[in-house]
Design a protein around this motif. Sequence first.
Motif, PDB file in Angstrom:
ATOM      1  N   SER A 261      45.753  19.463  22.980  1.00 49.36           N
ATOM      2  CA  SER A 261      45.678  19.503  21.517  1.00 49.36           C
ATOM      3  C   SER A 261      46.674  18.468  21.005  1.00 49.36           C
ATOM      4  CB  SER A 261      46.002  20.899  20.963  1.00 49.36           C
ATOM      5  OG  SER A 261      47.332  21.280  21.283  1.00 49.36           O
ATOM      6  N   ASP A 262      46.524  18.117  19.741  1.00 44.79           N
ATOM      7  CA  ASP A 262      47.362  17.058  19.156  1.00 44.79           C
ATOM      8  C   ASP A 262      47.401  17.293  17.648  1.00 44.79           C
ATOM      9  OD1 ASP A 262      48.660  14.735  18.458  1.00 44.79           O
ATOM     10  OD2 ASP A 262      47.042  13.372  19.080  1.00 44.79           O
ATOM     11  N   PHE A 263      48.544  17.745  17.159  1.00 43.29           N
ATOM     12  CA  PHE A 263      48.674  18.054  15.732  1.00 43.29           C
ATOM     13  C   PHE A 263      49.915  17.372  15.166  1.00 43.29           C
ATOM     14  CE2 PHE A 263      46.663  21.998  17.398  1.00 43.29           C
ATOM     15  CZ  PHE A 263      45.534  22.031  16.598  1.00 43.29           C
ATOM     16  N   THR A 264      49.838  17.048  13.890  1.00 40.74           N
ATOM     17  CA  THR A 264      51.047  16.591  13.194  1.00 40.74           C
ATOM     18  C   THR A 264      51.194  17.366  11.888  1.00 40.74           C
ATOM     19  OG1 THR A 264      50.649  14.366  14.054  1.00 40.74           O
ATOM     20  CG2 THR A 264      52.316  14.575  12.341  1.00 40.74           C
ATOM     21  N   ARG A 265      52.404  17.777  11.636  1.00 41.78           N
ATOM     22  CA  ARG A 265      52.754  18.352  10.346  1.00 41.78           C
ATOM     23  C   ARG A 265      54.065  17.708   9.876  1.00 41.78           C
ATOM     24  NH1 ARG A 265      48.263  19.633  10.502  1.00 41.78           N
ATOM     25  NH2 ARG A 265      47.307  21.662  10.098  1.00 41.78           N
ATOM     26  N   THR A 266      54.219  17.680   8.565  1.00 35.92           N
ATOM     27  CA  THR A 266      55.425  17.093   7.978  1.00 35.92           C
ATOM     28  C   THR A 266      55.933  18.078   6.937  1.00 35.92           C
ATOM     29  OG1 THR A 266      54.346  14.944   8.253  1.00 35.92           O
ATOM     30  CG2 THR A 266      56.349  15.001   6.907  1.00 35.92           C
ATOM     31  N   PHE A 267      57.226  18.370   6.987  1.00 32.71           N
ATOM     32  CA  PHE A 267      57.765  19.373   6.055  1.00 32.71           C
ATOM     33  C   PHE A 267      59.179  18.993   5.627  1.00 32.71           C
ATOM     34  CE2 PHE A 267      60.106  21.121   9.620  1.00 32.71           C
ATOM     35  CZ  PHE A 267      59.228  20.986  10.700  1.00 32.71           C
ATOM     36  N   PRO A 268      59.574  19.488   4.446  1.00 26.18           N
ATOM     37  CA  PRO A 268      60.906  19.141   3.929  1.00 26.18           C
ATOM     38  C   PRO A 268      61.967  19.987   4.622  1.00 26.18           C
ATOM     39  CG  PRO A 268      59.754  20.563   2.374  1.00 26.18           C
ATOM     40  CD  PRO A 268      58.823  20.369   3.537  1.00 26.18           C
ATOM     41  N   THR A 274      60.258  18.061  -2.739  1.00 26.39           N
ATOM     42  CA  THR A 274      60.575  17.506  -4.067  1.00 26.39           C
ATOM     43  C   THR A 274      59.261  17.043  -4.702  1.00 26.39           C
ATOM     44  OG1 THR A 274      60.791  15.251  -3.236  1.00 26.39           O
ATOM     45  CG2 THR A 274      62.796  16.626  -3.206  1.00 26.39           C
ATOM     46  N   GLN A 275      59.290  16.772  -6.005  1.00 25.62           N
ATOM     47  CA  GLN A 275      58.057  16.326  -6.664  1.00 25.62           C
ATOM     48  C   GLN A 275      57.556  15.030  -6.021  1.00 25.62           C
ATOM     49  OE1 GLN A 275      56.211  18.152  -8.791  1.00 25.62           O
ATOM     50  NE2 GLN A 275      54.698  16.555  -8.354  1.00 25.62           N
ATOM     51  N   ARG A 276      58.485  14.125  -5.717  1.00 28.09           N
ATOM     52  CA  ARG A 276      58.074  12.845  -5.120  1.00 28.09           C
ATOM     53  C   ARG A 276      57.414  13.077  -3.755  1.00 28.09           C
ATOM     54  NH1 ARG A 276      61.808   7.613  -3.669  1.00 28.09           N
ATOM     55  NH2 ARG A 276      62.520   8.988  -2.014  1.00 28.09           N
ATOM     56  N   GLN A 277      57.999  13.988  -2.987  1.00 24.49           N
ATOM     57  CA  GLN A 277      57.407  14.305  -1.680  1.00 24.49           C
ATOM     58  C   GLN A 277      56.043  14.964  -1.849  1.00 24.49           C
ATOM     59  OE1 GLN A 277      60.646  16.649  -0.110  1.00 24.49           O
ATOM     60  NE2 GLN A 277      61.606  14.891   0.887  1.00 24.49           N
ATOM     61  N   LYS A 278      55.940  15.856  -2.819  1.00 20.68           N
ATOM     62  CA  LYS A 278      54.645  16.522  -3.067  1.00 20.68           C
ATOM     63  C   LYS A 278      53.569  15.494  -3.400  1.00 20.68           C
ATOM     64  CE  LYS A 278      56.128  20.972  -4.939  1.00 20.68           C
ATOM     65  NZ  LYS A 278      56.294  21.807  -6.116  1.00 20.68           N
ATOM     66  N   LYS A 317      47.491   4.281  -5.997  1.00 19.96           N
ATOM     67  CA  LYS A 317      47.275   3.578  -7.270  1.00 19.96           C
ATOM     68  C   LYS A 317      47.620   4.517  -8.442  1.00 19.96           C
ATOM     69  CE  LYS A 317      43.682   1.369 -10.000  1.00 19.96           C
ATOM     70  NZ  LYS A 317      42.289   0.941 -10.069  1.00 19.96           N
ATOM     71  N   ALA A 318      47.203   5.776  -8.318  1.00 15.11           N
ATOM     72  CA  ALA A 318      47.499   6.745  -9.388  1.00 15.11           C
ATOM     73  C   ALA A 318      49.012   6.921  -9.553  1.00 15.11           C
ATOM     74  CB  ALA A 318      46.825   8.077  -9.071  1.00 15.11           C
ATOM     75  N   LEU A 319      49.756   6.731  -8.467  1.00 10.86           N
ATOM     76  CA  LEU A 319      51.228   6.848  -8.550  1.00 10.86           C
ATOM     77  C   LEU A 319      51.891   5.536  -8.951  1.00 10.86           C
ATOM     78  CD1 LEU A 319      52.167   8.938  -5.361  1.00 10.86           C
ATOM     79  CD2 LEU A 319      52.079   9.721  -7.740  1.00 10.86           C
TER      80      LEU A 319
END
Length: 469
Positions: A261-268, A274-278, A317-319
């Motif tokens: 298996s091969d998974f990636t997750r990223t968490f604060p 933070t809002q920027r991270q979200k 682009k939206a950011l």
Amino acid sequence: MEMFSKETYIARRAALAAAMGNGVGLFLGNAESPMNYADNTYNFRQDSTFLYFFGLRKPNLAAVVDFESGDEWLFGDDADIDDVVWTGPLPSVADFAATCGVAHAEPMSGLAKLLSKLVGKGRKIHYLPPYRTDTMLWLSTLLDKKISEVGQQCSLELIKAVIDLRAVKSDEEIAEIERACAIGYEMHTAAMRLVKTAASERDIHCIVDSIPLKYGGTTSFTTILTQNGQTLHNHLHDKPITPGRLMLVDAGAETPMGYASDFTRTFPVSGKFTQRQKDIYQIVLDTNDRALELARPGVTYQSVHLECCKTIASGLKALGLMRGDVDEAVAAGAHALFLPHGLGHMMGLDVHDMENLGQIYVGYNNETRPIEQFGTSSLRMGRKLQPGFVVTDEPGIYFIPELFEKWRAEHLHEQFINYAEVAKYLDFGGIRIEDDLLITADGARRLGERRIPATISEVEEEMTKTFSL
Ligand code: GLY
Ligand code: MN
């Protein structure tokens, strides 16, 4: 030794023989590989194609399959009393042959004799490209070829026939991959839970990597666990937990039978985005979900990759980080400043399945050719999807200061990239969210009974929980 029933291996070899039609297949298993002296070896890993056709995880085995007559031989040396003193009693080579339905078992010395007899009769010996030096040397001796000829003269017919079989996973293989996914679930939720009490990346890494051991397995590749996720294959785990950073964990399990298996997750690391991270995280998550929506039989994974690049570009682009026409930006390759890798790869007995057989044959064909543009050129799997394929879905957004500086200095894609805005994100790190997909008859589904927490609220909720083994 866990393996499928012998009928599985007999049927796989019969399918290969039918596809090849003529000639003889030579399959060399792996030997132990020394770390720093001969008796101190890396954990033994059998060659995946050998595992696929014979299921045997013992070092120093070889097999020959006559694709015309159907005759099959397993070669190896039985343990003698000196071996048994160190290793304990072991099944004989005849026992091993019986477990995978091979009729003839012989000592290793018989291999060269059989091959020279077959070559003498004008039979073609097909073998796969070796990726270990000891296998190259062995082939060179067995087939009386120069080292430089061994790689060149491997069999493209056999490569293609093996890829055709291994690419389509059977139900029992899917069940094994699901097992690997369940272990992956534990590895990733452990990482999310552990960060609040960890002082350093190492405190988390040591637990994450130990979890597959509980199940008799191992990690399916070297774990990436880092607060510097902008470095794509960062194998350092030595940083103290630093408030405000994002932790990127790319890790998977290999079952005792060798499936990955091969998974990636990223968490604060603080437990709350933070809002920027979200903002950035949500774009990556939407892109991961978009790939699942698009992946289905008959669609090329290259087209899914390119659509996903557009999801990334329109989110950025939206950011205000990208600008201009999204389709044109992706066609020009401007998104690759943020996503310099491909959407995914095949997965099975290898985490990058069959990469040793040649990525060009695994991921591409005459109909779908690689795109030689920075970023998309790293896409390992491009061709049309078929039911039974297992692929990873791993979009990301990274802020790589060195790449940013180079592109800005070269004024690259200025019509699509708002460099002044991107400059504010150079301390951000990177986000990748990776799931494993099975292509079904009419679409795709995520592998794993439960999806590893992925939404912002799921991740934050998981991080509040207490870890226990
Ligand atoms: N999980 C590491 C990779 O896919 O390259
Ligand atoms: Mn991957």
